[in-house]
Write an enzyme that holds these catalytic residues in place. Structure first.
Site, mmCIF file in Angstrom:
data_model
loop_
_atom_site.group_PDB
_atom_site.id
_atom_site.type_symbol
_atom_site.label_atom_id
_atom_site.label_comp_id
_atom_site.label_asym_id
_atom_site.label_seq_id
_atom_site.Cartn_x
_atom_site.Cartn_y
_atom_site.Cartn_z
ATOM 1 N N LYS A 50 -7.160 -0.447 -4.774
ATOM 2 C CA LYS A 50 -5.726 -0.326 -4.484
ATOM 3 C C LYS A 50 -5.460 0.935 -3.644
ATOM 4 O O LYS A 50 -4.706 0.904 -2.673
ATOM 5 C CB LYS A 50 -4.942 -0.287 -5.800
ATOM 6 C CG LYS A 50 -3.488 0.065 -5.671
ATOM 7 C CD LYS A 50 -2.693 -1.032 -5.046
ATOM 8 C CE LYS A 50 -1.197 -0.697 -5.119
ATOM 9 N NZ LYS A 50 -0.450 -1.354 -4.083
ATOM 10 N N ASN A 54 -3.434 1.972 -0.051
ATOM 11 C CA ASN A 54 -2.381 2.988 -0.007
ATOM 12 C C ASN A 54 -2.697 4.057 1.025
ATOM 13 O O ASN A 54 -1.816 4.465 1.787
ATOM 14 C CB ASN A 54 -2.210 3.644 -1.373
ATOM 15 C CG ASN A 54 -1.607 2.725 -2.394
ATOM 16 O OD1 ASN A 54 -1.250 1.591 -2.107
ATOM 17 N ND2 ASN A 54 -1.502 3.192 -3.609
ATOM 18 N N ASN A 58 -0.709 1.746 4.044
ATOM 19 C CA ASN A 58 0.632 2.257 3.775
ATOM 20 C C ASN A 58 1.024 3.356 4.753
ATOM 21 O O ASN A 58 2.141 3.371 5.278
ATOM 22 C CB ASN A 58 0.739 2.782 2.339
ATOM 23 C CG ASN A 58 0.837 1.680 1.318
ATOM 24 O OD1 ASN A 58 0.295 0.605 1.508
ATOM 25 N ND2 ASN A 58 1.509 1.951 0.222
ATOM 26 N N SER A 119 5.375 -0.263 0.194
ATOM 27 C CA SER A 119 6.417 0.581 -0.399
ATOM 28 C C SER A 119 6.618 1.871 0.387
ATOM 29 O O SER A 119 7.745 2.370 0.490
ATOM 30 C CB SER A 119 6.075 0.899 -1.853
ATOM 31 O OG SER A 119 4.821 1.558 -1.934
#
Length: 152
Positions: A50, A54, A58, A119
């Site tokens: 994960k 990120n 991201n 996000s």
């Protein structure tokens, strides 16, 4: 309230690697609700998968104001993301992490997600500034590694 919008798998695990009764009970409840919920002995390895996304996707999505599919479709940003992931894997290796898949499989998995705003991009677009780059820099220093593509 939590709204989960993608996928049906939730990996669980205890920090000490045990398959505790509480983790197994929670897993059974999730499975009964129709979700996939394996209890992993090395949950931290799964967390690093994960973190790979990120760190790379991201940040690139936020800095380019682009969705995930656009970043992966562009040869330049895709190559940058891959290099960032290779650097992160070098750090993770020093910390004893064993990735359950390779960098290209991780990128392929992200590609399957399709059009998606991570996000970090959502936050950045809303004016929320993040401090995650400081966090990554600490990990790199702690592991004694230099990751030039990841120091954004």
């Amino acid at each position: 309230m939590i709204e989960h919008t993608y996928g049906n798998r939730f990996d669980l695990g205890e920090p000490d690697g045990s398959k505790s009764e509480r983790a197994q009970a929670f897993s059974r409840a999730m499975i009964e609700a129709g979700l996939r919920c394996p209890v992993r002995a090395r949950i931290r390895d799964n967390l690093w998968v994960k973190l790979w996304g990120n760190l790379s996707f991201n940040m690139i999505c936020a800095l380019t104001m682009s969705d995930l599919s656009s970043v992966i479709a562009d040869p330049g940003t895709r190559a940058l993301a891959r290099q960032m992931m290779v650097e992160a894997q070098a750090v993770a290796d020093k910390l004893g992490v064993r990735f359950p898949l390779d960098v290209d499989a991780r990128i392929a998995g992200a590609e399957e997600v399709g059009v998606h705003k991570p996000s970090t991009l959502v936050d950045w677009s809303a004016g929320v500034r993040w401090r995650s780059t400081r966090c990554w820099a600490r990990w790199w220093r702690w592991a004694g590694s230099w990751a030039p593509h990841s120091h954004l």
